[in-house]
Design an enzyme around this catalytic site. Structure first.
Site: not given
Length: 376
Positions: A338, A269, A96-100, A312, A150, A309, A307, A219
């Site tokens: 899991h 994500d 990510d850009s770091g904006g959030f 489980c 952003d 995994c 599941c 956003g």
């Protein structure tokens, strides 16, 4: 924009729902879409090793530009041979850009046209990130996909604030594109506009005209009711380029994954899966289970019988509950394995349902068994 290192192809459109099946080709492998991306904030998915991430079927990871810039620093990662080698992950990575993260700092940051000045959450030192600095950091990290820097609007916010943030996001997107030079790294633009239909459409059109390799939708999932998020996705879908991947940022609950895919989203994500796992909550096909509850003390069934995994297929609810109550770190690890596998397997099922033109049937079956209203 054409790039010899990246291409995206839509391989099938579900006749029942209009959802897309596709493949994003990158230098570190092909990514089947729609896809959920586990979050490795500091070059590590919490409680997990890279080998374990491969074993549960992860195709792409997300890492955090802001956190890696502060610690250990992008130059150290460049010296190590890039983020893939540093964390021993041979598959695609998105940063990510770091904006959030800067947006989340609220009272300890100041946004100007040049960029954002803020205080490090680690030591209080003064830092600065601009569109150009964000590009430099992400290029040093060497991720396969970088995000434009952003401005994320809060929820709620007034029209003037949302419009100013959107327009600055567009100007910064142009600066990011001009400064970004690494050909083996795809650059995605980010659609903003808060919860105003006209601004969202304007942003989708403006970013589309800039011809990025892919597009994030930022956003959303910042505190608004889910129907509001779904409405925004419905409104902007006709204005998103058909031949480019679409990434709904920060979204990863099971119901939102289904609803997002139906609205044309290709990538997701979220830290939710590992965050609730460390606190003793797990996803199951019926809904969330608080595994620490006393009623599971004598429950020797798997965390989720559906599941496949490692957790489980080897351990019971009673055992995992015991580990949580004994404060063993393995408890969070097993719950994380899991929860991540649950979402990745769910996306596999969604892709299969799209291919078989039955995604709306899959959604109906999901809501019939998955209780969103309570934890068990």
């Amino acid at each position: 924009m054409t790039n010899p290192h990246f291409s995206y192809e839509v391989t099938h459109i579900c006749k029942q729902s209009g959802a897309r099946l596709g493949v994003l080709h990158t230098p570190h492998g092909d990514i089947p879409t729609p896809i959920y991306m586990p979050v490795g904030t500091s070059a590590c998915v919490k409680a997990m090793t890279s080998r374990e991430m491969e074993e549960i079927g992860t195709k792409i990871l997300l890492s955090n530009t802001y956190h890696l810039h502060l610690r250990p620093g992008e130059e150290l990662i460049r010296e190590a041979g890039g983020l893939h080698r540093f964390m021993d992950w041979p598959h695609p990575i998105l940063t990510d850009s770091g904006g959030f993260q800067v947006f989340s700092l609220a009272g300890i940051r100041k946004i100007k046209e040049e960029g954002v000045t803020f205080q490090s959450h680690l030591d209080g030192s003064r830092k600065f990130i601009s569109p150009e600095v964000s590009m430099d950091i992400q290029q040093a990290l060497g991720s396969d996909i970088a995000m434009a820097f952003d401005v994320c609007s809060p929820y709620p916010c007034d029209y003037k604030t949302a419009k100013e943030a959107m327009e600055r996001t567009h100007r910064w997107a142009e600066r990011c594109k001009e400064h970004h030079t690494r050909e083996d790294q795809a650059l995605f633009g980010i659609v903003q506009g808060a919860f105003y239909e006209d601004l969202r459409i304007e942003s989708a059109k403006a970013l589309s005209d800039m011809d990025f390799i892919g597009y994030g939708i930022g956003g959303l999932s910042v505190g608004e009711p889910k129907p509001v998020m779904y409405e925004m996705l419905d409104k902007i879908r006709p204005y998103m380029p058909e031949g480019k991947p679409r990434y709904l940022m920060g979204v990863g609950s099971p119901d939102c994954l289904i609803e997002g895919v139906i609205r044309g989203i290709d990538m997701f994500d979220c830290v939710l899966a590992t965050r609730i796992a460390r606190n003793g909550s797990i996803f199951t096909h019926r809904g969330r289970v608080v595994i620490k509850n006393g009623k599971y003390a004598h429950d020797f069934s798997p965390m989720d019988e559906a599941c496949d995994c490692y957790a489980c297929t080897h351990y019971s609810r009673a055992y995992v509950r015991h580990l949580f109550n004994a404060k063993e770190i393995t408890a969070g690890r097993l719950a994380s394995i899991h929860n991540l596998r649950f979402l990745l397997r769910m996306m596999e099922e969604i892709r299969e349902a799209i291919a078989e033109d039955r995604l709306l049937d899959y959604r109906k079956e999901f809501y019939e068994r998955y209780d969103l209203t309570k934890n068990f």
